[in-house]
Enzyme design. Structure first.
Site, PDB file in Angstrom:
ATOM      1  N   GLU A   1      -2.474  19.696  30.507  1.00  0.00           N
ATOM      2  CA  GLU A   1      -2.000  18.959  31.678  1.00  0.00           C
ATOM      3  C   GLU A   1      -1.442  19.861  32.775  1.00  0.00           C
ATOM      4  OE1 GLU A   1      -3.278  16.195  31.983  1.00  0.00           O
ATOM      5  OE2 GLU A   1      -1.737  14.671  31.660  1.00  0.00           O
TER       6      GLU A   1
ATOM      7  N   THR B   1      -1.045  14.462  43.940  1.00  0.00           N
ATOM      8  CA  THR B   1       0.125  14.507  43.057  1.00  0.00           C
ATOM      9  C   THR B   1       1.241  15.299  43.736  1.00  0.00           C
ATOM     10  OG1 THR B   1      -1.376  14.409  41.198  1.00  0.00           O
ATOM     11  CG2 THR B   1       0.866  15.041  40.684  1.00  0.00           C
TER      12      THR B   1
HETATM   13  P1  ADP Z   1      -4.962  10.860  37.034  1.00  0.00           P
HETATM   14  O1  ADP Z   1      -4.326  10.639  38.365  1.00  0.00           O
HETATM   15  O2  ADP Z   1      -6.103   9.948  36.789  1.00  0.00           O
HETATM   16  O3  ADP Z   1      -3.958  10.817  35.917  1.00  0.00           O
HETATM   17  P2  ADP Z   1      -4.724  13.560  37.108  1.00  0.00           P
HETATM   18  O4  ADP Z   1      -3.997  13.647  38.406  1.00  0.00           O
HETATM   19  O5  ADP Z   1      -3.969  13.659  35.830  1.00  0.00           O
HETATM   20  O6  ADP Z   1      -5.587  12.266  37.076  1.00  0.00           O
HETATM   21  O7  ADP Z   1      -5.784  14.715  37.047  1.00  0.00           O
HETATM   22  C1  ADP Z   1      -6.659  14.980  38.072  1.00  0.00           C
HETATM   23  C2  ADP Z   1      -6.702  16.489  38.361  1.00  0.00           C
HETATM   24  O8  ADP Z   1      -6.988  17.231  37.176  1.00  0.00           O
HETATM   25  C3  ADP Z   1      -7.785  16.807  39.356  1.00  0.00           C
HETATM   26  O9  ADP Z   1      -7.264  17.778  40.231  1.00  0.00           O
HETATM   27  C4  ADP Z   1      -8.887  17.412  38.511  1.00  0.00           C
HETATM   28  O10 ADP Z   1      -9.667  18.335  39.217  1.00  0.00           O
HETATM   29  C5  ADP Z   1      -8.123  18.096  37.386  1.00  0.00           C
HETATM   30  N1  ADP Z   1      -8.908  18.193  36.141  1.00  0.00           N
HETATM   31  C6  ADP Z   1      -9.194  19.302  35.448  1.00  0.00           C
HETATM   32  N2  ADP Z   1      -9.921  19.018  34.347  1.00  0.00           N
HETATM   33  C7  ADP Z   1     -10.111  17.685  34.341  1.00  0.00           C
HETATM   34  C8  ADP Z   1     -10.784  16.784  33.459  1.00  0.00           C
HETATM   35  N3  ADP Z   1     -11.445  17.216  32.384  1.00  0.00           N
HETATM   36  N4  ADP Z   1     -10.751  15.478  33.757  1.00  0.00           N
HETATM   37  C9  ADP Z   1     -10.108  15.020  34.857  1.00  0.00           C
HETATM   38  N5  ADP Z   1      -9.451  15.820  35.731  1.00  0.00           N
HETATM   39  C10 ADP Z   1      -9.450  17.148  35.479  1.00  0.00           C
END
Ligand code: ADP
Length: 307
Positions: free
Chosen positions: A128, A181
């Site tokens: 994460e 974020t």
């Molecule tokens: P969400 O808002 O759906 O929780 P996140 O903010 O946790 O999504 O994650 C999105 C970020 O993580 C993006 O910048 C994306 O490029 C990066 N990222 C890296 N690897 C992955 C992956 N396998 N799946 C999704 N996002 C990823």
């Protein structure tokens, strides 16, 4: 067994009063991943469909989480990972967490389960960092454990899983806009007033008690956020009207899913959830922003093997 196919569910973090500590696991939306044992040592991400994400191991949450696990065991072989995205990155419903959780779950299965699911949360959290800059478990914990989860503390990691009352259904409306974020973090203040803190921990306690005793009214009374939502609600166009529409239609409560932009509601019963989903959609149409909406029961299992 040298290869498995996984369902890696979406999750809703924070749940209004539980900023950075509460989460739940969804059933109706999730990614698929294939994890394969290979002769070559290390982790390789060989295929990603449904999203434009990096294949480089150190840039993908799945790769970083998988390497964290592999560093803790001694193996003469490695693993290949395929990620088939259904959860849009940056949606606020745990896109990156689904990949981190799936990677460590899959490898653990192929290794014969040296780690418990609770231990896997620690490895998944390492992934994460790539997505959000910090190790946090509020999405990876429900994704791995299912149900509702509370991250009581990080030093050491202490995650408590709570069964969902049978009749809880979740609705998540995902506006197709980007809320960075970094922006969602930037609006937060480093200190909170004692008055707001008292309200918040009263509600967190109430929500946990409501889940354990299946007291739907108490769950509804507790789904309030006096600290983060007031600062973030303006980042999401149409948030106030859509939350109002959800409550008017009978939702127990509604708020921001994760760091947004998704808006979630919790409801008692599927019929009520359908009514709430309809009301939220009708309301959001007024913004002119494209969105999708998911209605789901709470997933009791978390990540699971599908083949
Ligand atoms: P969400 O808002 O759906 O929780 P996140 O903010 O946790 O999504 O994650 C999105 C970020 O993580 C993006 O910048 C994306 O490029 C990066 N990222 C890296 N690897 C992955 C992956 N396998 N799946 C999704 N996002 C990823």
């Amino acid at each position: 067994m040298n290869e498995i196919k996984l369902f890696c569910p979406a999750t809703i973090a924070n749940l209004s009063c539980g900023f950075d500590v509460l989460g739940l696991c969804l059933e109706s939306i999730g990614d698929e991943m294939i994890v394969r044992k290979i002769a070559e040592k290390g982790i390789r991400i060989t295929k990603i469909t449904g999203a434009n994400l990096p294949l480089e191991t150190h840039k993908n949450v799945a790769g970083v989480a998988a390497e964290a696990l592999l560093n803790a065991v001694d193996t003469e072989f490695g693993f290949e990972i395929e990620i088939h995205k259904k959860i849009k990155a940056g949606s606020g419903i745990g896109s990156s967490s689904a990949s981190a959780a799936g990677a460590v779950f899959g490898i653990n299965e192929l290794l014969g389960r040296p780690f418990t699911k609770h231990q896997l949360v620690d490895f998944a959290m390492k992934g994460e960092v790539i997505a959000s800059g910090s190790e946090h478990a509020d999405n990876v914990a429900p994704c791995l454990l299912g149900g509702f989860t509370l991250v009581r503390g990080y030093h050491p990691l202490d995650v408590i899983r709570i069964d969902s009352p049978e009749e809880i259904f979740a609705v998540a409306l995902h506006p197709h806009i980007e809320v960075k974020t970094s922006d969602a973090r930037a609006v937060l203040t480093p200190t909170v007033s004692l008055k707001d803190a008292i309200t918040q921990w009263g509600n967190v306690g109430g929500l946990i008690a409501g889940l354990y005793t299946k007291d739907y009214d108490l769950i509804g009374r507790s789904l309030h956020d006096s600290i983060v939502e007031p600062l973030r609600r303006n980042l999401i166009p149409g948030f106030d009207a859509t939350k109002f529409a959800a409550i008017q239609a009978g939702a127990l409560g509604a708020g921001i899913s994760g760091a947004g932009p998704s808006i979630f509601a919790l409801c008692k019963g599927e019929a009520k959830a359908e009514k709430v989903a309809f009301a939220m959609s009708e309301s959001y149409l007024n913004t002119g922003i494209v969105f999708d909406i998911h209605l789901s029961k709470i997933n009791p299992d978390g990540v699971r093997i599908i083949e």
